[in-house]
Motif scaffolding. Structure first.
Motif, PDB file in Angstrom:
ATOM      1  N   CYS A  14       0.865  -1.172   0.000  1.00  0.00           N
ATOM      2  CA  CYS A  14       0.000   0.000   0.000  1.00  0.00           C
ATOM      3  C   CYS A  14       0.902   1.223   0.000  1.00  0.00           C
ATOM      4  CB  CYS A  14      -0.889   0.024   1.234  1.00  0.00           C
ATOM      5  SG  CYS A  14      -2.099  -1.310   1.286  1.00  0.00           S
ATOM      6  N   ALA A  15       0.507   2.266  -0.716  1.00  0.00           N
ATOM      7  CA  ALA A  15       1.330   3.466  -0.807  1.00  0.00           C
ATOM      8  C   ALA A  15       0.458   4.692  -0.985  1.00  0.00           C
ATOM      9  CB  ALA A  15       2.312   3.345  -1.970  1.00  0.00           C
ATOM     10  N   SER A  16       1.032   5.837  -0.601  1.00  0.00           N
ATOM     11  CA  SER A  16       0.367   7.114  -0.783  1.00  0.00           C
ATOM     12  C   SER A  16       1.413   8.146  -1.159  1.00  0.00           C
ATOM     13  CB  SER A  16      -0.339   7.533   0.507  1.00  0.00           C
ATOM     14  OG  SER A  16      -0.979   8.776   0.345  1.00  0.00           O
ATOM     15  N   GLU A  17       1.106   8.973  -2.152  1.00  0.00           N
ATOM     16  CA  GLU A  17       2.032  10.025  -2.546  1.00  0.00           C
ATOM     17  C   GLU A  17       1.899  11.201  -1.584  1.00  0.00           C
ATOM     18  OE1 GLU A  17       3.279  12.753  -6.396  1.00  0.00           O
ATOM     19  OE2 GLU A  17       1.536  11.456  -6.515  1.00  0.00           O
ATOM     20  N   LEU A  18       3.024  11.693  -1.085  1.00  0.00           N
ATOM     21  CA  LEU A  18       3.027  12.847  -0.198  1.00  0.00           C
ATOM     22  C   LEU A  18       2.821  14.116  -1.014  1.00  0.00           C
ATOM     23  CD1 LEU A  18       3.399  14.181   2.554  1.00  0.00           C
ATOM     24  CD2 LEU A  18       5.878  14.072   2.191  1.00  0.00           C
ATOM     25  N   LYS A  19       1.736  14.801  -0.759  1.00  0.00           N
ATOM     26  CA  LYS A  19       1.423  16.071  -1.425  1.00  0.00           C
ATOM     27  C   LYS A  19       1.868  17.207  -0.502  1.00  0.00           C
ATOM     28  CE  LYS A  19      -0.989  14.022  -4.701  1.00  0.00           C
ATOM     29  NZ  LYS A  19      -0.617  13.962  -6.058  1.00  0.00           N
ATOM     30  N   SER A  24      -2.495  16.077   3.495  1.00  0.00           N
ATOM     31  CA  SER A  24      -1.747  14.920   3.020  1.00  0.00           C
ATOM     32  C   SER A  24      -0.827  14.397   4.116  1.00  0.00           C
ATOM     33  CB  SER A  24      -0.931  15.275   1.776  1.00  0.00           C
ATOM     34  OG  SER A  24      -0.155  14.190   1.347  1.00  0.00           O
ATOM     35  N   GLN A  25      -0.117  15.299   4.769  1.00  0.00           N
ATOM     36  CA  GLN A  25       0.758  14.900   5.870  1.00  0.00           C
ATOM     37  C   GLN A  25      -0.040  14.164   6.943  1.00  0.00           C
ATOM     38  OE1 GLN A  25       2.374  18.728   7.057  1.00  0.00           O
ATOM     39  NE2 GLN A  25       4.412  18.022   6.485  1.00  0.00           N
ATOM     40  N   GLN A  26      -1.160  14.753   7.358  1.00  0.00           N
ATOM     41  CA  GLN A  26      -1.930  14.182   8.459  1.00  0.00           C
ATOM     42  C   GLN A  26      -2.533  12.837   8.095  1.00  0.00           C
ATOM     43  OE1 GLN A  26      -1.793  15.650  11.567  1.00  0.00           O
ATOM     44  NE2 GLN A  26      -2.487  13.591  12.074  1.00  0.00           N
ATOM     45  N   GLU A  27      -2.995  12.677   6.852  1.00  0.00           N
ATOM     46  CA  GLU A  27      -3.547  11.381   6.427  1.00  0.00           C
ATOM     47  C   GLU A  27      -2.491  10.283   6.535  1.00  0.00           C
ATOM     48  OE1 GLU A  27      -5.084  11.954   2.494  1.00  0.00           O
ATOM     49  OE2 GLU A  27      -6.883  12.984   3.215  1.00  0.00           O
ATOM     50  N   LYS A  41       5.815  15.518  11.409  1.00  0.00           N
ATOM     51  CA  LYS A  41       5.866  16.563  10.389  1.00  0.00           C
ATOM     52  C   LYS A  41       7.182  17.317  10.484  1.00  0.00           C
ATOM     53  CE  LYS A  41       0.920  17.490  10.439  1.00  0.00           C
ATOM     54  NZ  LYS A  41      -0.110  18.529  10.642  1.00  0.00           N
ATOM     55  N   GLY A  42       7.762  17.607   9.326  1.00  0.00           N
ATOM     56  CA  GLY A  42       8.903  18.492   9.252  1.00  0.00           C
ATOM     57  C   GLY A  42       8.428  19.918   9.026  1.00  0.00           C
ATOM     58  N   PRO A  43       9.264  20.911   9.263  1.00  0.00           N
ATOM     59  CA  PRO A  43       8.841  22.303   9.130  1.00  0.00           C
ATOM     60  C   PRO A  43       8.599  22.753   7.687  1.00  0.00           C
ATOM     61  CG  PRO A  43      11.187  22.184   9.564  1.00  0.00           C
ATOM     62  CD  PRO A  43      10.652  20.784   9.669  1.00  0.00           C
ATOM     63  N   ASP A  44       9.042  21.961   6.729  1.00  0.00           N
ATOM     64  CA  ASP A  44       8.985  22.359   5.320  1.00  0.00           C
ATOM     65  C   ASP A  44       8.038  21.502   4.488  1.00  0.00           C
ATOM     66  OD1 ASP A  44      10.385  20.016   5.525  1.00  0.00           O
ATOM     67  OD2 ASP A  44      12.104  20.676   4.345  1.00  0.00           O
ATOM     68  N   GLY A  45       7.081  20.835   5.124  1.00  0.00           N
ATOM     69  CA  GLY A  45       6.153  19.970   4.395  1.00  0.00           C
ATOM     70  C   GLY A  45       6.651  18.539   4.266  1.00  0.00           C
ATOM     71  N   SER A  46       7.832  18.271   4.797  1.00  0.00           N
ATOM     72  CA  SER A  46       8.379  16.911   4.743  1.00  0.00           C
ATOM     73  C   SER A  46       7.803  16.079   5.883  1.00  0.00           C
ATOM     74  CB  SER A  46       9.908  16.953   4.844  1.00  0.00           C
ATOM     75  OG  SER A  46      10.298  17.466   6.108  1.00  0.00           O
ATOM     76  N   LEU A  47       8.081  14.780   5.840  1.00  0.00           N
ATOM     77  CA  LEU A  47       7.726  13.865   6.925  1.00  0.00           C
ATOM     78  C   LEU A  47       8.975  13.125   7.362  1.00  0.00           C
ATOM     79  CD1 LEU A  47       4.388  12.249   5.669  1.00  0.00           C
ATOM     80  CD2 LEU A  47       4.658  14.010   7.418  1.00  0.00           C
ATOM     81  N   ASN A  48       9.081  12.873   8.644  1.00  0.00           N
ATOM     82  CA  ASN A  48      10.176  12.082   9.205  1.00  0.00           C
ATOM     83  C   ASN A  48       9.603  10.745   9.645  1.00  0.00           C
ATOM     84  OD1 ASN A  48      12.192  14.191   9.031  1.00  0.00           O
ATOM     85  ND2 ASN A  48      11.002  15.210  10.609  1.00  0.00           N
ATOM     86  N   VAL A  59       9.899  13.873   1.190  1.00  0.00           N
ATOM     87  CA  VAL A  59       9.540  15.209   0.718  1.00  0.00           C
ATOM     88  C   VAL A  59       8.375  15.102  -0.258  1.00  0.00           C
ATOM     89  CG1 VAL A  59      11.864  16.129   1.083  1.00  0.00           C
ATOM     90  CG2 VAL A  59      11.266  15.155  -1.129  1.00  0.00           C
ATOM     91  N   THR A  60       7.791  16.254  -0.581  1.00  0.00           N
ATOM     92  CA  THR A  60       6.674  16.302  -1.515  1.00  0.00           C
ATOM     93  C   THR A  60       7.002  15.528  -2.791  1.00  0.00           C
ATOM     94  OG1 THR A  60       6.015  18.462  -0.671  1.00  0.00           O
ATOM     95  CG2 THR A  60       5.200  17.853  -2.849  1.00  0.00           C
ATOM     96  N   GLY A  61       6.075  14.669  -3.199  1.00  0.00           N
ATOM     97  CA  GLY A  61       6.260  13.856  -4.404  1.00  0.00           C
ATOM     98  C   GLY A  61       6.735  12.446  -4.113  1.00  0.00           C
ATOM     99  N   ASP A  62       7.373  12.239  -2.949  1.00  0.00           N
ATOM    100  CA  ASP A  62       7.794  10.893  -2.568  1.00  0.00           C
ATOM    101  C   ASP A  62       6.562  10.046  -2.275  1.00  0.00           C
ATOM    102  OD1 ASP A  62      10.413  11.724  -2.727  1.00  0.00           O
ATOM    103  OD2 ASP A  62      10.795  11.642  -0.570  1.00  0.00           O
ATOM    104  N   PHE A  63       6.716   8.739  -2.432  1.00  0.00           N
ATOM    105  CA  PHE A  63       5.661   7.810  -2.071  1.00  0.00           C
ATOM    106  C   PHE A  63       5.993   7.213  -0.711  1.00  0.00           C
ATOM    107  CE2 PHE A  63       4.851   8.293  -6.493  1.00  0.00           C
ATOM    108  CZ  PHE A  63       3.492   8.067  -6.642  1.00  0.00           C
ATOM    109  N   ILE A  64       4.995   7.158   0.156  1.00  0.00           N
ATOM    110  CA  ILE A  64       5.145   6.515   1.452  1.00  0.00           C
ATOM    111  C   ILE A  64       4.559   5.122   1.300  1.00  0.00           C
ATOM    112  CG2 ILE A  64       4.707   6.659   3.922  1.00  0.00           C
ATOM    113  CD1 ILE A  64       6.224   9.106   2.580  1.00  0.00           C
ATOM    114  N   ILE A  65       5.362   4.130   1.620  1.00  0.00           N
ATOM    115  CA  ILE A  65       4.990   2.734   1.395  1.00  0.00           C
ATOM    116  C   ILE A  65       4.848   2.011   2.725  1.00  0.00           C
ATOM    117  CG2 ILE A  65       5.791   0.520   0.454  1.00  0.00           C
ATOM    118  CD1 ILE A  65       7.328   2.185  -1.660  1.00  0.00           C
TER     119      ILE A  65
END
Length: 87
Positions: A14-19, A24-27, A41-48, A59-65
């Protein structure tokens, strides 16, 4: 040394693209929480993403798997497109 060729065993993930949006971050964070995986959440829209190998930054555009062992990790879009297809 002998070099051998290997083929990736087909598995369903299962995967979701980070927008670039708070929604998007919260989902993605809520999804990971269902599996006791910590994503912040990172300060710039990224996720850790906390993984067994350490913290991964998505970062934005990456897929979270979510992998076969309910682990979460990020994948760059070009690699994702070459590796996976929608089922």
């Amino acid at each position: 040394m002998k070099i051998s060729k290997y083929e990736k065993i087909p598995v369903e993930i299962c995967a979701s693209e980070l927008k670039y949006s708070t929604e998007s971050q919260q989902e993605i964070i809520d999804w990971a929480n269902e599996y006791d995986v910590v994503i912040t959440k990172g300060p710039d829209g990224s996720l850790n993403i906390e993984t067994l190998e350490g913290t991964m930054r998505a970062v934005t555009g990456d897929f979270i798997i979510k992998g076969v062992h309910d682990e979460f990790y990020s994948c760059k879009p070009d690699i994702f497109e070459k590796t996976y297809k929608r089922v």
